[in-house]
Design a protein around this motif. Structure first.
Motif, PDB file in Angstrom:
ATOM      1  N   ILE A 159       0.864  -1.169   0.000  1.00 27.48           N
ATOM      2  CA  ILE A 159       0.000   0.000   0.000  1.00 27.48           C
ATOM      3  C   ILE A 159       0.904   1.223   0.000  1.00 27.48           C
ATOM      4  O   ILE A 159       1.977   1.216   0.613  1.00 27.48           O
ATOM      5  N   THR A 160       0.508   2.249  -0.713  1.00 29.65           N
ATOM      6  CA  THR A 160       1.315   3.455  -0.827  1.00 29.65           C
ATOM      7  C   THR A 160       0.886   4.461   0.228  1.00 29.65           C
ATOM      8  O   THR A 160      -0.301   4.782   0.356  1.00 29.65           O
ATOM      9  N   LEU A 161       1.858   4.966   0.980  1.00 31.97           N
ATOM     10  CA  LEU A 161       1.594   5.873   2.085  1.00 31.97           C
ATOM     11  C   LEU A 161       2.585   7.025   2.060  1.00 31.97           C
ATOM     12  O   LEU A 161       3.747   6.852   1.667  1.00 31.97           O
ATOM     13  N   SER A 162       2.134   8.181   2.499  1.00 29.24           N
ATOM     14  CA  SER A 162       3.065   9.283   2.725  1.00 29.24           C
ATOM     15  C   SER A 162       3.879   8.983   3.974  1.00 29.24           C
ATOM     16  O   SER A 162       3.560   8.067   4.743  1.00 29.24           O
ATOM     17  N   GLY A 163       4.909   9.783   4.204  1.00 30.69           N
ATOM     18  CA  GLY A 163       5.729   9.570   5.389  1.00 30.69           C
ATOM     19  C   GLY A 163       4.921   9.663   6.667  1.00 30.69           C
ATOM     20  O   GLY A 163       5.051   8.816   7.560  1.00 30.69           O
ATOM     21  N   VAL A 164       4.081  10.677   6.785  1.00 31.97           N
ATOM     22  CA  VAL A 164       3.263  10.833   7.992  1.00 31.97           C
ATOM     23  C   VAL A 164       2.326   9.648   8.160  1.00 31.97           C
ATOM     24  O   VAL A 164       2.175   9.097   9.266  1.00 31.97           O
ATOM     25  N   GLU A 165       1.696   9.213   7.071  1.00 34.52           N
ATOM     26  CA  GLU A 165       0.789   8.063   7.142  1.00 34.52           C
ATOM     27  C   GLU A 165       1.535   6.798   7.522  1.00 34.52           C
ATOM     28  O   GLU A 165       1.063   6.003   8.348  1.00 34.52           O
ATOM     29  N   LEU A 166       2.703   6.596   6.930  1.00 32.51           N
ATOM     30  CA  LEU A 166       3.487   5.387   7.202  1.00 32.51           C
ATOM     31  C   LEU A 166       3.884   5.308   8.668  1.00 32.51           C
ATOM     32  O   LEU A 166       3.635   4.290   9.338  1.00 32.51           O
ATOM     33  N   PHE A 167       4.500   6.358   9.183  1.00 26.67           N
ATOM     34  CA  PHE A 167       5.009   6.300  10.553  1.00 26.67           C
ATOM     35  C   PHE A 167       3.892   6.342  11.586  1.00 26.67           C
ATOM     36  O   PHE A 167       4.048   5.804  12.680  1.00 26.67           O
ATOM     37  N   THR A 168       2.753   6.931  11.224  1.00 29.78           N
ATOM     38  CA  THR A 168       1.592   6.876  12.108  1.00 29.78           C
ATOM     39  C   THR A 168       1.079   5.452  12.230  1.00 29.78           C
ATOM     40  O   THR A 168       0.728   4.987  13.322  1.00 29.78           O
ATOM     41  N   GLU A 169       1.045   4.738  11.104  1.00 25.90           N
ATOM     42  CA  GLU A 169       0.575   3.353  11.117  1.00 25.90           C
ATOM     43  C   GLU A 169       1.544   2.436  11.861  1.00 25.90           C
ATOM     44  O   GLU A 169       1.126   1.523  12.576  1.00 25.90           O
ATOM     45  N   LEU A 170       2.845   2.669  11.712  1.00 23.26           N
ATOM     46  CA  LEU A 170       3.834   1.749  12.271  1.00 23.26           C
ATOM     47  C   LEU A 170       4.136   2.009  13.748  1.00 23.26           C
ATOM     48  O   LEU A 170       4.541   1.089  14.455  1.00 23.26           O
ATOM     49  N   ARG A 171       3.927   3.214  14.220  1.00 23.41           N
ATOM     50  CA  ARG A 171       4.384   3.568  15.568  1.00 23.41           C
ATOM     51  C   ARG A 171       3.749   2.712  16.651  1.00 23.41           C
ATOM     52  O   ARG A 171       4.365   2.448  17.690  1.00 23.41           O
ATOM     53  N   SER A 172       2.521   2.264  16.433  1.00 22.92           N
ATOM     54  CA  SER A 172       1.826   1.464  17.449  1.00 22.92           C
ATOM     55  C   SER A 172       1.755  -0.014  17.095  1.00 22.92           C
ATOM     56  O   SER A 172       1.103  -0.799  17.788  1.00 22.92           O
ATOM     57  N   ALA A 173       2.438  -0.405  16.016  1.00 24.32           N
ATOM     58  CA  ALA A 173       2.414  -1.813  15.601  1.00 24.32           C
ATOM     59  C   ALA A 173       3.345  -2.639  16.488  1.00 24.32           C
ATOM     60  O   ALA A 173       4.254  -2.119  17.137  1.00 24.32           O
ATOM     61  N   ASP A 174       3.113  -3.941  16.508  1.00 26.57           N
ATOM     62  CA  ASP A 174       3.941  -4.860  17.300  1.00 26.57           C
ATOM     63  C   ASP A 174       5.189  -5.209  16.499  1.00 26.57           C
ATOM     64  O   ASP A 174       5.316  -6.282  15.918  1.00 26.57           O
ATOM     65  N   LEU A 175       6.122  -4.271  16.499  1.00 22.10           N
ATOM     66  CA  LEU A 175       7.323  -4.383  15.679  1.00 22.10           C
ATOM     67  C   LEU A 175       8.559  -4.032  16.491  1.00 22.10           C
ATOM     68  O   LEU A 175       8.488  -3.309  17.486  1.00 22.10           O
ATOM     69  N   THR A 176       9.699  -4.530  16.014  1.00 22.20           N
ATOM     70  CA  THR A 176      10.986  -4.129  16.579  1.00 22.20           C
ATOM     71  C   THR A 176      11.537  -2.921  15.849  1.00 22.20           C
ATOM     72  O   THR A 176      12.167  -2.043  16.447  1.00 22.20           O
ATOM     73  N   GLY A 177      11.292  -2.880  14.540  1.00 21.00           N
ATOM     74  CA  GLY A 177      11.848  -1.785  13.751  1.00 21.00           C
ATOM     75  C   GLY A 177      11.334  -1.793  12.330  1.00 21.00           C
ATOM     76  O   GLY A 177      10.339  -2.450  11.998  1.00 21.00           O
TER      77      GLY A 177
END
Length: 281
Positions: free
Chosen positions: A236-254
């Motif tokens: 899915i194509t996302l802007s920087g703000v959209e991308l980091f907003t989606e990832l910040r609360s995900a269950d991820l290491t990095g």
């Protein structure tokens, strides 16, 4: 996305053979032989250190003194078709000159490829690269848009790489880079679409860390699919703000950008999401 900053003018045209000519010739030949794709060719063209542009004498003097590019020579035929000619080096121009019979040697400026392709004049119909050479290639308006997008990705990849080596950055440089990362409009987040919704695809990691696979351009995602053999993954194509907003609360290491190339992958801890988002608040 902000317009590129001051034009990175490098020098006047050199008279000796330069390596970029060989790189471009080989790339076009490989493309014609279907060894590389359209996207791979565009990346090679957009990644060159410089292209040579014919300009007026006055424009050359202005650019050398003030780092301002103007007075670009546009070739318009009797039918009104407008073309911009650029060259990979002196021998490429001599081949063009031999065919056209031009006697005068204009002034040339060497300009950074990724910058040039993002600010092509909007009123040209075709971009002619090394015209009248055996490896000359023409881009129409649609292809110029694709080339501009590729050049933009080349720039953001360099920014991400430099940001990953932040020990040498000043606070002002860091702030500028974070803003660029946030404003980039075309990140591709790898995902799986299932009956239960969407899940984030992970980059391969020998330490089994949960690293989101993010890409800056189509060819980077294609390299990931080829390397992994995973035909189910999508983006899915996302802007920087959209991308980091989606990832910040995900269950991820990095996060890993372009884990399969081309170029060196760049990885960040998940905390980069908060850092980037704070830069735009």
């Amino acid at each position: 996305m902000r317009a590129p900053e001051a034009p990175p003018i490098l020098s006047r045209m050199k008279t000796e053979e330069v390596p970029v000519e060989v790189q471009v010739r080989n790339a076009v030949e490989d493309w014609k032989a279907a060894i590389i794709t359209d996207a791979e060719l565009m990346r090679i063209l957009a990644s060159q250190e410089f292209w040579e542009m014919p300009v007026s004498d006055a424009a050359a003097a202005e650019a050398m003194e003030d780092d301002v590019l103007s007075g670009v020579r546009i070739h318009e035929d009797k039918g009104g078709t407008r073309r911009l000619f650029i060259f990979s080096g002196s021998s490429a121009y001599r081949a063009h000159q031999k065919i056209t019979g031009e006697k005068e040697l204009p002034e040339f400026l060497a300009v950074q490829a990724s910058w040039l392709f993002q600010i092509l004049p909007p009123d040209i119909d075709f971009l002619e690269i090394d015209p009248n050479s055996a490896y000359g290639i023409t881009f129409d308006r649609e292809q110029m848009e694709q080339l501009s997008t590729c050049a933009c990705s080349v720039d953001i990849e360099q920014t991400l790489f430099d940001l990953g080596d932040d020990e040498s950055l000043t606070s002002e440089e860091m702030d500028a880079m974070l803003s660029e990362v946030a404003e980039y409009p075309s990140y591709q987040l790898a995902v799986y679409e299932t009956e239960n919704g969407r899940s984030i695809a992970l980059a391969p990691d020998e330490n089994d860390r949960a690293l989101a696979a993010v890409f800056t351009h189509d060819d980077c995602f294609a390299a990931f699919v080829e390397e992994s053999g995973d035909e189910e993954v999508r983006t899915i194509t996302l802007s920087g703000v959209e991308l980091f907003t989606e990832l910040r609360s995900a269950d991820l290491t990095g996060i890993v950008f372009n884990c399969s190339g081309p170029g060196e992958p760049v990885a960040f801890a998940l905390g980069i999401a908060d850092v980037v988002l704070r830069s735009v608040n």
